[in-house]
Design a protein around this motif. Structure first.
Motif, PDB file in Angstrom:
ATOM      1  N   VAL A 187      -0.183   8.484   1.984  1.00 29.30           N
ATOM      2  CA  VAL A 187       1.116   9.042   2.783  1.00 29.30           C
ATOM      3  C   VAL A 187       2.237   8.659   1.936  1.00 29.30           C
ATOM      4  N   VAL A 188       3.105   9.555   1.702  1.00 30.09           N
ATOM      5  CA  VAL A 188       4.544   9.241   1.141  1.00 30.09           C
ATOM      6  C   VAL A 188       5.463   9.775   1.822  1.00 30.09           C
ATOM      7  N   PRO A 189       6.883   9.298   1.718  1.00 25.62           N
ATOM      8  CA  PRO A 189       7.808   9.749   2.686  1.00 25.62           C
ATOM      9  C   PRO A 189       8.583  10.817   1.790  1.00 25.62           C
ATOM     10  N   ALA A 190       9.476  11.560   2.518  1.00 27.63           N
ATOM     11  CA  ALA A 190      10.220  12.751   1.925  1.00 27.63           C
ATOM     12  C   ALA A 190      10.764  12.296   0.671  1.00 27.63           C
ATOM     13  N   ALA A 191      11.509  11.149   0.646  1.00 28.27           N
ATOM     14  CA  ALA A 191      12.047  10.817  -0.537  1.00 28.27           C
ATOM     15  C   ALA A 191      11.468  10.792  -1.972  1.00 28.27           C
ATOM     16  N   THR A 192       9.954  10.507  -1.923  1.00 29.56           N
ATOM     17  CA  THR A 192       9.136  10.503  -2.960  1.00 29.56           C
ATOM     18  C   THR A 192       8.856  11.875  -3.485  1.00 29.56           C
ATOM     19  N   LYS A 193       8.678  12.805  -2.376  1.00 29.95           N
ATOM     20  CA  LYS A 193       8.474  14.416  -2.779  1.00 29.95           C
ATOM     21  C   LYS A 193       9.760  14.833  -3.583  1.00 29.95           C
ATOM     22  N   ILE A 194      10.927  14.354  -3.114  1.00 29.75           N
ATOM     23  CA  ILE A 194      12.018  14.883  -3.571  1.00 29.75           C
ATOM     24  C   ILE A 194      12.067  14.317  -5.064  1.00 29.75           C
ATOM     25  N   TYR A 195      11.795  13.005  -5.155  1.00 32.70           N
ATOM     26  CA  TYR A 195      11.618  12.464  -6.624  1.00 32.70           C
ATOM     27  C   TYR A 195      10.807  13.039  -7.529  1.00 32.70           C
ATOM     28  N   ASN A 249      -3.583  11.489 -24.146  1.00 29.95           N
ATOM     29  CA  ASN A 249      -4.693  10.947 -24.558  1.00 29.95           C
ATOM     30  C   ASN A 249      -4.781   9.358 -24.860  1.00 29.95           C
ATOM     31  N   HIS A 250      -3.919   8.553 -23.959  1.00 32.42           N
ATOM     32  CA  HIS A 250      -3.635   7.269 -23.999  1.00 32.42           C
ATOM     33  C   HIS A 250      -3.894   6.818 -22.463  1.00 32.42           C
ATOM     34  N   PRO A 251      -3.840   5.700 -22.256  1.00 29.56           N
ATOM     35  CA  PRO A 251      -4.010   5.202 -20.830  1.00 29.56           C
ATOM     36  C   PRO A 251      -2.772   5.072 -20.486  1.00 29.56           C
ATOM     37  N   THR A 252      -2.465   5.345 -18.989  1.00 26.24           N
ATOM     38  CA  THR A 252      -1.200   5.794 -18.601  1.00 26.24           C
ATOM     39  C   THR A 252      -1.189   4.697 -17.286  1.00 26.24           C
ATOM     40  N   ARG A 253       0.195   4.671 -16.799  1.00 26.45           N
ATOM     41  CA  ARG A 253       0.481   3.825 -15.573  1.00 26.45           C
ATOM     42  C   ARG A 253      -0.159   4.560 -14.299  1.00 26.45           C
ATOM     43  N   LEU A 254      -0.254   5.707 -14.553  1.00 21.69           N
ATOM     44  CA  LEU A 254      -1.026   6.713 -13.393  1.00 21.69           C
ATOM     45  C   LEU A 254      -2.451   6.154 -13.091  1.00 21.69           C
ATOM     46  N   GLU A 255      -3.178   5.895 -14.260  1.00 27.26           N
ATOM     47  CA  GLU A 255      -4.495   5.401 -14.010  1.00 27.26           C
ATOM     48  C   GLU A 255      -4.581   4.032 -13.223  1.00 27.26           C
ATOM     49  N   SER A 256      -3.509   3.189 -13.667  1.00 30.13           N
ATOM     50  CA  SER A 256      -3.619   2.002 -13.150  1.00 30.13           C
ATOM     51  C   SER A 256      -3.313   1.792 -11.559  1.00 30.13           C
ATOM     52  N   VAL A 257      -2.174   2.761 -11.131  1.00 26.62           N
ATOM     53  CA  VAL A 257      -2.147   3.147  -9.808  1.00 26.62           C
ATOM     54  C   VAL A 257      -3.407   3.438  -9.033  1.00 26.62           C
ATOM     55  N   GLU A 258      -4.052   4.381  -9.765  1.00 29.38           N
ATOM     56  CA  GLU A 258      -5.284   5.159  -9.145  1.00 29.38           C
ATOM     57  C   GLU A 258      -6.375   4.028  -8.755  1.00 29.38           C
ATOM     58  N   ARG A 259      -6.446   2.963  -9.774  1.00 31.47           N
ATOM     59  CA  ARG A 259      -7.478   1.782  -9.614  1.00 31.47           C
ATOM     60  C   ARG A 259      -7.006   0.955  -8.247  1.00 31.47           C
ATOM     61  N   ASP A 260      -5.765   0.913  -8.197  1.00 32.79           N
ATOM     62  CA  ASP A 260      -5.303   0.014  -6.845  1.00 32.79           C
ATOM     63  C   ASP A 260      -5.245   0.704  -5.810  1.00 32.79           C
ATOM     64  N   LEU A 261      -5.277   2.154  -5.801  1.00 29.88           N
ATOM     65  CA  LEU A 261      -5.207   2.832  -4.448  1.00 29.88           C
ATOM     66  C   LEU A 261      -6.856   3.031  -4.027  1.00 29.88           C
ATOM     67  N   LYS A 318       0.921  -1.143  -0.072  1.00 35.53           N
ATOM     68  CA  LYS A 318       0.143  -0.036  -0.032  1.00 35.53           C
ATOM     69  C   LYS A 318       0.944   1.201  -0.037  1.00 35.53           C
ATOM     70  N   LEU A 319       1.855   1.323   0.712  1.00 33.60           N
ATOM     71  CA  LEU A 319       2.782   2.342   1.029  1.00 33.60           C
ATOM     72  C   LEU A 319       3.532   2.753  -0.488  1.00 33.60           C
ATOM     73  N   LEU A 320       3.909   1.528  -0.936  1.00 39.82           N
ATOM     74  CA  LEU A 320       4.556   1.586  -2.458  1.00 39.82           C
ATOM     75  C   LEU A 320       3.769   2.258  -3.326  1.00 39.82           C
ATOM     76  N   LEU A 321       2.444   1.816  -3.301  1.00 37.97           N
ATOM     77  CA  LEU A 321       1.553   2.278  -4.370  1.00 37.97           C
ATOM     78  C   LEU A 321       1.130   3.986  -4.227  1.00 37.97           C
ATOM     79  N   TYR A 357       2.225   6.692  -7.126  1.00 38.79           N
ATOM     80  CA  TYR A 357       1.356   7.544  -7.735  1.00 38.79           C
ATOM     81  C   TYR A 357       1.824   8.926  -7.828  1.00 38.79           C
ATOM     82  N   GLU A 358       2.553   9.249  -6.658  1.00 39.75           N
ATOM     83  CA  GLU A 358       3.179  10.572  -6.814  1.00 39.75           C
ATOM     84  C   GLU A 358       4.313  10.799  -7.913  1.00 39.75           C
ATOM     85  N   ILE A 359       5.094   9.741  -8.052  1.00 37.22           N
ATOM     86  CA  ILE A 359       6.194   9.610  -9.247  1.00 37.22           C
ATOM     87  C   ILE A 359       5.481   9.749 -10.452  1.00 37.22           C
ATOM     88  N   TYR A 360       4.462   9.002 -10.549  1.00 42.26           N
ATOM     89  CA  TYR A 360       3.963   8.776 -11.914  1.00 42.26           C
ATOM     90  C   TYR A 360       3.144   9.922 -12.444  1.00 42.26           C
TER      91      TYR A 360
END
Length: 286
Positions: free
Chosen positions: A100-108, A75-87, A53-56, A60-63
């Motif tokens: 929630v995401v760690p600081a490293a994700t925000k930096i990325y 205009n095409h299906p994205t990886r972001l949409e897949s992550v949104e469905r899982d979340l 769950k935390l990885l997802l 989400y933030e990264i994609y």
């Protein structure tokens, strides 16, 4: 810093394709990424629900940042949409308020948005790292996640699904071929290779921070369960003592009743004792 030194790695820029050069300069970082605690959990086939769950959340933030920067995929299906469905599957429809995401994700994510404005060509390195990485290991990681968490069908596993890719190997070959056709000046190519190393380092930091969050979350959960068990134990003990007290009271009343219902001689003696006690109390009062 060690990371800066790694990104200064000298490579031969004219003897191989861009994809092969990226693979060469990120080899050490790739190994380090595979040996983070999060990835080792996957390799052991024992990923926890908290880890996934935390990885997802971080994916989400990264994609979101990456695909906003690339935005030619709008205009095409994205990886972001897949992550949104899982979340949504794990957190519910209001998942955006819960993740929630760690600081490293925000930096990325900040780095992706920054180069999207200043050096958009560097996004190729991040896209290569993320998309081909997901496709290469996605099938295996998906099966491990499904087995570890007991997920039914494809629910919660959209991220590992690539319905538009019938042959992962052919797709990767085509992706690399188009990537290798990009015309770059020597300095641009060097900058892209350094960015590829940075992409791996950013991912490693995310994995490490995520595992720290997992440890904290699991510790808090264990403390909560321990507190609950202690409360239940104390409640059970109190209840047992009350029940025992009730049994003793009932037994005392039973004895008293049996005494009252005893032989006529006993009732007569008891009556005399009561009378003497009454007279004694009367004398004491005066």
């Amino acid at each position: 810093m060690e990371t800066d030194k790694k990104m200064q790695t000298q490579v031969e820029l004219t003897d191989s394709d861009l994809s092969e050069q990226i693979k060469a300069v990120t080899k050490d970082s790739h190994v380090r990424a595979e040996n983070t605690e999060l990835m080792l959990a996957y390799q052991r086939g024992n990923v926890s629900l908290t880890q996934y769950k935390l990885l997802l959340c971080s994916l989400y933030e990264i994609y979101q940042a990456l695909e906003e920067a690339l935005d030619n995929n709008s205009n095409h299906p994205t990886r972001l949409e897949s992550v949104e469905r899982d979340l949504e599957h794990f957190y519910g429809q209001d998942w955006r308020e819960k993740i929630v995401v760690p600081a490293a994700t925000k930096i990325y994510a900040h780095r992706l948005r920054q180069i999207g404005k200043d050096n958009p060509e560097y996004l190729v390195a991040h896209a290569y790292t993320r998309y081909l990485g997901d496709l290469s290991g996605g099938q295996v990681l998906g099966r491990i996640t499904q087995k570890s968490l007991g997920l039914k069908g494809g629910e919660g596993l959209s991220f590992f699904s690539f319905p538009g890719v019938s042959s992962p190997n052919l797709f990767k070959q085509l992706y690399r071929s188009r990537m290798n056709s990009i015309e770059l000046e020597e300095e641009e190519r060097k900058g892209m290779l350094e960015e590829a190393v940075r992409a791996f380092e950013l991912n490693i930091q995310v994995f490490e921070d995520l595992q720290k969050m997992v440890s904290v979350t699991e510790t808090e959960s264990e403390l909560m369960h321990t507190t609950t068990r202690n409360r239940c134990t104390r409640h059970s003990s109190t209840h047992s003592k009350l029940a025992e007290g009730e049994k003793l009271t009932a037994r005392s009343l039973q004895i008293q009743t049996s005494l009252v219902n005893a032989s006529p001689l006993f009732r007569m003696v008891l009556g005399i004792c009561v009378a003497l006690a009454t007279v004694g109390m009367g004398i004491y009062a005066f």
